[in-house]
Design an enzyme around this catalytic site. Sequence first.
Site, PDB file in Angstrom:
ATOM      1  N   HIS A   1       0.950  -1.169  -0.010  1.00 55.89           N
ATOM      2  CA  HIS A   1       0.006   0.015   0.225  1.00 55.89           C
ATOM      3  C   HIS A   1       0.914   1.360   0.203  1.00 55.89           C
ATOM      4  O   HIS A   1       0.436   2.356  -0.405  1.00 55.89           O
ATOM      5  CB  HIS A   1      -1.141   0.067   1.238  1.00 55.89           C
TER       6      HIS A   1
ATOM      7  N   PHE B   1      -0.790  -8.345   4.618  1.00 59.55           N
ATOM      8  CA  PHE B   1       0.586  -7.859   4.710  1.00 59.55           C
ATOM      9  C   PHE B   1       0.442  -6.415   3.908  1.00 59.55           C
ATOM     10  O   PHE B   1       1.499  -6.060   2.886  1.00 59.55           O
ATOM     11  CB  PHE B   1       1.480  -8.660   3.633  1.00 59.55           C
ATOM     12  N   CYS B   2      -0.568  -5.429   4.205  1.00 60.82           N
ATOM     13  CA  CYS B   2      -0.672  -4.334   3.610  1.00 60.82           C
ATOM     14  C   CYS B   2      -0.548  -4.356   1.802  1.00 60.82           C
ATOM     15  O   CYS B   2       0.147  -3.386   1.244  1.00 60.82           O
ATOM     16  CB  CYS B   2       0.530  -3.164   4.152  1.00 60.82           C
ATOM     17  N   ALA B   3      -1.067  -5.452   1.408  1.00 66.21           N
ATOM     18  CA  ALA B   3      -1.186  -5.618   0.110  1.00 66.21           C
ATOM     19  C   ALA B   3      -2.295  -6.331  -0.388  1.00 66.21           C
ATOM     20  O   ALA B   3      -2.348  -7.074  -1.078  1.00 66.21           O
ATOM     21  CB  ALA B   3       0.387  -6.410  -0.623  1.00 66.21           C
TER      22      ALA B   3
END
Length: 513
Positions: free
Chosen positions: A157, A399-401
């Site tokens: 992100h 995982f911020c994705a």
Amino acid sequence: MGAPDLASGSILADAAGTRSAPNPARSASPAHAGASPAHADPRLALVGSDTEVPLVSGEMRRFVNLDYAASAPALRAVHDAVEELLGWYSSVHRGAGFKSRASTAAYEGARESIRRFVGGRSDDAVIITRNTTDSINLLAASLPPGTHVIAFAGEHHANLLPWRRLKAHYLNAPATPALMLEQLESALSALPHGAAARLVAVTGASNVTGEIWPIAEIARVAHAHGARVLVDAAQLAPHSPIDMAADDLDYLAFSGHKLYAPYGAGALLGRRDWLASGDPFLRGGGAVKLVSIAETLWAELPERQEAGSPNVLGAVALGVACDTLAAVGMARIAAEERELLGYALGRLAAVDGFHPLRVWPAEHARVGLVTFAVRGVPYDLLAAALSAEHGIGIRHGCFCAHPLMVSLLEISDAEVHRLFDETRLGHHERLPGAARASLGLGSTRADVDALCTALDTLVADGPRWTYSVDPDTGMYEPDPDPRPLPALGMRLVEHPTGHASLHGHAHSHGESA
Ligand SMILES: Cc1ncc(COP(=O)(O)O)c(C=O)c1O
């Protein structure tokens, strides 16, 4: 051991030598063949590597850290250098006192160490930031008006969201690096002709798949179309040599806390012109030459982009980490990590139901991390049980994705819409996710064996403790969780979502496992 001797320049001299070492992602033979292992080098000792943690059974166990990709422990050399500087700590740049002179020299020395570590050009700006997120937001705020940005949907992100305010074109990363380059080429060709600036923003290594992106080739393609390149090196820098000048990378961002310097600093390096024009990202003291109520004259780089009192200790920590890693040799460190990753992938493949998540073919070069699912074991239960019963720390979730995880987990558009709707309504939905084990300095085969043995037990017998779902996160937590927090000399306030028994929910012993 003592701190690296910055004054003597001995580490800096070594650091300069290692920059020309071959990138292990591209070379066939281990760079450390015949040498003693880099990981055993006392210069790479880590703080807290033998810490014992409590299990729910009441036993104490050496903590098995398999979560380096999220944040890495401090190098002992970094810790010692920070402690040493504390005795000389004072305000930097404008202080007349002698300690200010020493602190300023250490701060500016860190800038130089950071530049050398990643092969920055002598005329690149080196801006001390908080972390990669801060660095990328800074660059995003500095782009000339109307800049076309091309990014890939699989990014963290931090390298996805800052571009949203601009003319951003998001590409899905195709099944091979060669196809990705073709896709990039055609996206760049399709941009409207004209004077607008162009930027390609890519990761150096994915925090979800570990895949190393061909950044030199990407830079070549981008430059052929008049675009510049930003590399998000948050995951690449701790695992691979980087040479900005040789690979012709325009901008590079990375974080100290992933590079064994968890003291709150990161860096943005790159071409000066965009960063030196327009208003700075942050406005305030230190970033100006002259101010009246009507007018401001901004300072030159790097001060122009470093408003406010700088994080001197963080910068010095990052600089010392850079010098220490470079002195040992990033090529050697990378080659050893690659070997250990090969071992881990072999061992994990034998775990019943193990399924690794990847975009590119298995043989593609990657940094030392594996994101995976285990059939029949919810990822959050798996992570909770590894911690509670085995003293193993991994990362779990998305995982911020999120866009990449949606694609890797093959989540339908309808389900994505449902999750958005539920979340908007304030419901704490358990998001789909996976588990990630990541390696770093100090990781050993014994750590990998501990993980695989624990997974085997979990798959065969289910968890040995009881777990319940925390209503705030929708995630499994041990219930009850009798593990006491360590007795530290500071106030500790437990994060409520990490404490399932606060909510007194029904047990779901061994569910789905
Ligand atoms: C690939 C990648 N980019 C960016 C970031 C953001 O780093 P930070 O949180 O230090 O800003 C991370 C952190 O996990 C990452 O893995």
